[in-house]
Design an enzyme around this catalytic site. Structure first.
Site, PDB file in Angstrom:
ATOM      1  N   HIS A  17       0.872  -1.189   0.000  1.00  0.00           N
ATOM      2  CA  HIS A  17       0.000   0.000   0.000  1.00  0.00           C
ATOM      3  C   HIS A  17       0.906   1.235   0.000  1.00  0.00           C
ATOM      4  CE1 HIS A  17      -3.725   2.259   1.674  1.00  0.00           C
ATOM      5  NE2 HIS A  17      -2.832   3.155   1.264  1.00  0.00           N
ATOM      6  N   HIS A  19       1.547   5.349  -2.157  1.00  0.00           N
ATOM      7  CA  HIS A  19       1.020   6.356  -3.089  1.00  0.00           C
ATOM      8  C   HIS A  19       2.160   6.953  -3.912  1.00  0.00           C
ATOM      9  CE1 HIS A  19      -2.936   6.383  -1.071  1.00  0.00           C
ATOM     10  NE2 HIS A  19      -2.214   6.060  -0.019  1.00  0.00           N
ATOM     11  N   ARG A  21       1.348   9.059  -6.790  1.00  0.00           N
ATOM     12  CA  ARG A  21       0.835  10.261  -7.454  1.00  0.00           C
ATOM     13  C   ARG A  21       1.070  10.200  -8.973  1.00  0.00           C
ATOM     14  NH1 ARG A  21      -1.616  10.543  -2.693  1.00  0.00           N
ATOM     15  NH2 ARG A  21      -0.731  11.970  -1.188  1.00  0.00           N
ATOM     16  N   ASN A  46      -5.780   6.642  -5.831  1.00  0.00           N
ATOM     17  CA  ASN A  46      -6.443   7.919  -5.503  1.00  0.00           C
ATOM     18  C   ASN A  46      -5.718   9.104  -6.130  1.00  0.00           C
ATOM     19  OD1 ASN A  46      -4.256   7.610  -3.761  1.00  0.00           O
ATOM     20  ND2 ASN A  46      -5.198   8.781  -2.109  1.00  0.00           N
ATOM     21  N   LYS A 111     -10.166  -1.105  -4.915  1.00  0.00           N
ATOM     22  CA  LYS A 111     -10.040  -0.393  -3.648  1.00  0.00           C
ATOM     23  C   LYS A 111     -11.333   0.300  -3.255  1.00  0.00           C
ATOM     24  CE  LYS A 111      -7.943   2.127  -0.393  1.00  0.00           C
ATOM     25  NZ  LYS A 111      -6.717   2.108   0.377  1.00  0.00           N
ATOM     26  N   HIS A 149     -10.278   0.586   2.800  1.00  0.00           N
ATOM     27  CA  HIS A 149     -10.010   1.640   3.774  1.00  0.00           C
ATOM     28  C   HIS A 149     -11.196   1.581   4.733  1.00  0.00           C
ATOM     29  CE1 HIS A 149      -8.471   5.829   4.896  1.00  0.00           C
ATOM     30  NE2 HIS A 149      -9.513   5.609   5.668  1.00  0.00           N
ATOM     31  N   HIS A 192      -4.184  -0.660   6.557  1.00  0.00           N
ATOM     32  CA  HIS A 192      -3.689   0.272   7.592  1.00  0.00           C
ATOM     33  C   HIS A 192      -4.522   0.283   8.875  1.00  0.00           C
ATOM     34  CE1 HIS A 192      -6.700   2.674   5.575  1.00  0.00           C
ATOM     35  NE2 HIS A 192      -5.917   3.022   4.594  1.00  0.00           N
ATOM     36  N   LEU A 236      -4.704   9.307   7.855  1.00  0.00           N
ATOM     37  CA  LEU A 236      -5.976   8.628   8.104  1.00  0.00           C
ATOM     38  C   LEU A 236      -5.853   7.153   7.764  1.00  0.00           C
ATOM     39  CD1 LEU A 236      -8.351  11.394   6.763  1.00  0.00           C
ATOM     40  CD2 LEU A 236      -8.004  10.728   9.148  1.00  0.00           C
ATOM     41  N   ASP A 265       1.546   2.804   3.416  1.00  0.00           N
ATOM     42  CA  ASP A 265       0.674   3.957   3.183  1.00  0.00           C
ATOM     43  C   ASP A 265       1.508   5.226   2.990  1.00  0.00           C
ATOM     44  OD1 ASP A 265      -1.630   5.279   2.670  1.00  0.00           O
ATOM     45  OD2 ASP A 265      -2.425   5.200   4.701  1.00  0.00           O
ATOM     46  N   HIS A 269       3.084  14.327   0.629  1.00  0.00           N
ATOM     47  CA  HIS A 269       2.343  15.592   0.548  1.00  0.00           C
ATOM     48  C   HIS A 269       3.354  16.728   0.464  1.00  0.00           C
ATOM     49  CE1 HIS A 269      -1.838  14.355   1.040  1.00  0.00           C
ATOM     50  NE2 HIS A 269      -1.343  13.362   1.729  1.00  0.00           N
ATOM     51  N   ALA A 279      -3.420  18.194   5.324  1.00  0.00           N
ATOM     52  CA  ALA A 279      -3.490  17.078   4.387  1.00  0.00           C
ATOM     53  C   ALA A 279      -3.144  15.788   5.124  1.00  0.00           C
ATOM     54  CB  ALA A 279      -2.522  17.308   3.239  1.00  0.00           C
TER      55      ALA A 279
HETATM   56  C1  NCD Z   1      -3.482   8.897   1.802  1.00  0.00           C
HETATM   57  C2  NCD Z   1      -2.985   9.875   0.722  1.00  0.00           C
HETATM   58  O1  NCD Z   1      -2.421  10.929   1.057  1.00  0.00           O
HETATM   59  O2  NCD Z   1      -3.108   9.561  -0.456  1.00  0.00           O
HETATM   60  N1  NCD Z   1      -3.508   9.555   3.077  1.00  0.00           N
HETATM   61  C3  NCD Z   1      -3.488   8.989   4.305  1.00  0.00           C
HETATM   62  O3  NCD Z   1      -3.660   9.695   5.314  1.00  0.00           O
HETATM   63  N2  NCD Z   1      -3.269   7.707   4.472  1.00  0.00           N
HETATM   64  C4  NCD Z   1      -4.803   8.381   1.439  1.00  0.00           C
HETATM   65  C5  NCD Z   1      -5.197   7.164   2.211  1.00  0.00           C
HETATM   66  O4  NCD Z   1      -4.685   6.073   1.963  1.00  0.00           O
HETATM   67  O5  NCD Z   1      -6.038   7.284   3.125  1.00  0.00           O
HETATM   68 ZN    ZN Z   2      -3.192   5.122   1.505  1.00  0.00          ZN
END
Ligand code: NCD
Ligand code: ZN
Length: 375
Positions: A17, A19, A21, A46, A111, A149, A192, A236, A265, A269, A279
């Site tokens: 898991h 990200h 972008r 996402n 997802k 999630h 998570h 989150l 996760d 940001h 964020a």
């Molecule tokens: C994730 C993100 O920034 O893409 N943020 C997070 O707090 N984990 C999105 C997600 O997986 O919830």
């Molecule tokens: Zn995530």
């Protein structure tokens, strides 16, 4: 006494898991994952727009798995590096989309995001929608994994983070049992986890259910976030209380753990504090196995002992790929107990602050972590 000369040789691991972008930042982010012994990733959908269709030829105004994979590959994720992009479930997802996606070989996971529940979750749709429109049935039949999630959406603030309940606890008490009852063969990753309630749910669930846990939820509690408002930890689901962290630690370090695995996760940001709040997401790319090793030691695991390394290997390297049906790599990487200094990063011209920076109340000055990764 702590043995300072510990060196661990481990099979390369999968971050199940993370990200990445879009655009220029993808390449440096992937490089960080490669540098920490990663053999592959589940790259979350996402994005903007979300990866909510399989094929580029589909008319829906979304990004496609086909195109997102094609963007990740030249950015560093070559053939030897496994990339799974789950399909972002929206109100437009159909059973037919699932069936065609599976036949093409592009669709392996999907997802569920609680609508508006986290960064980039505005196009999520309610769980019962997919229970009734054939999407979960098609996934169950075709063996498509459901990444969840697990937080209830649109809760009143009083229940969202309460002493006795919260969005995650509610979801695992109320929603998950029904989901399993209706779809007993659906493979589910409870992602998570942050609460004792969720950990207990996964323990008692059948083998169709497994779970990922992040480094930050093993290391910190909500008190670390609130004391001095260290917003770098804001992610989150929110970190919870000491007894929740204890349940997570217990689950990952257990010598017979076969259900809990690594999924960082990691979420880059470039602007944590915004005009409308903070964020959600913590960046741990490049340092995740180091942070997991630190967390295991904080939990009382002795990584100089065979038993300690065994449980660490299960959590980081074995359980996840087994659940996802991925091969355990023959190649290895090395982790050493030696301090490493962490500083804010500049990636594609933008600043990203890796998680432990900012947690000590010294602004964004460098911090040390006790483990490092050898290439
Ligand atoms: C994730 C993100 O920034 O893409 N943020 C997070 O707090 N984990 C999105 C997600 O997986 O919830
Ligand atoms: Zn995530």
């Amino acid at each position: 006494m702590v043995d300072c000369s510990v060196k661990l040789e481990l099979p390369k691991w999968y971050d199940l898991h993370a990200h990445f972008r879009q655009g220029e930042i993808v390449a440096p982010l992937l490089k960080h994952h490669l540098r920490m012994g990663c053999a592959g990733v589940v790259a979350m959908p996402n994005t903007r727009p979300p990866v909510a269709k399989v094929f580029d030829s589909d008319d829906h105004p979304y990004e496609s798995i086909e195109r997102y994979l094609a963007a990740l590959r030249p950015a560093g994720a070559d053939e030897a590096f496994e990339v799974i992009v789950p399909l972002y479930l929206t109100r437009d997802t159909s059973a037919r989309m699932i069936e065609q996606g599976v036949s093409s070989g592009l669709l392996r996971a999907a997802k569920y995001y609680p609508p508006h529940g986290t960064t980039g979750a505005d196009q999520g749709w309610h769980l019962s929608g997919f229970m009734d429109n054939g999407v979960f049935r098609a996934m169950e039949e075709a063996g498509v994994l459901l990444c969840i999630h697990g937080e209830e959406h649109q809760m009143a603030a009083e229940q969202y983070f309460d002493r006795h309940t919260n969005a995650e606890a509610f979801f695992y008490r109320e929603r998950m049992p029904r989901l399993l009852e209706r779809f007993p063969r659906l493979k589910i990753v409870a992602e998570h986890l942050t609460t004792q309630v969720a950990v207990e749910f996964v323990h008692q669930a059948p083998d169709t259910v497994a779970a990922s846990i992040t480094p930050q939820h093993l290391i910190y509690t909500v008190g670390h976030l609130l004391q001095g408002l260290r917003y770098h930890l804001y992610c989150l689901p929110l970190p919870k209380f000491d007894e929740d962290r204890a349940a997570l630690r217990q689950a990952v370090t257990a010598t017979d753990n076969s259900k809990f695995f690594a999924g960082t996760d990691s979420a880059p940001h470039t602007e944590k504090v915004t005009s409308c709040g903070c964020a959600a997401g913590c960046y741990t790319g490049g340092i995740a196995p180091q942070l997991y090793a630190q967390a295991f030691e904080m939990a009382g695991s002795d990584l100089a002992s065979e038993e300690g390394v065994d449980s660490f290997r299960r959590f980081l390297c074995l359980n996840g790929p087994r659940f996802y049906g991925l091969p355990i790599p023959k190649e290895t990487f090395l982790l050493e107990r030696a301090e490493q200094e962490i500083t804010p990063l500049r990636l594609a011209g933008q600043e990203i602050v890796p998680l432990p920076v900012g947690m000590e109340g010294k602004g964004e000055s460098p911090v040390s972590i006790p483990w490092r990764c050898l290439e």
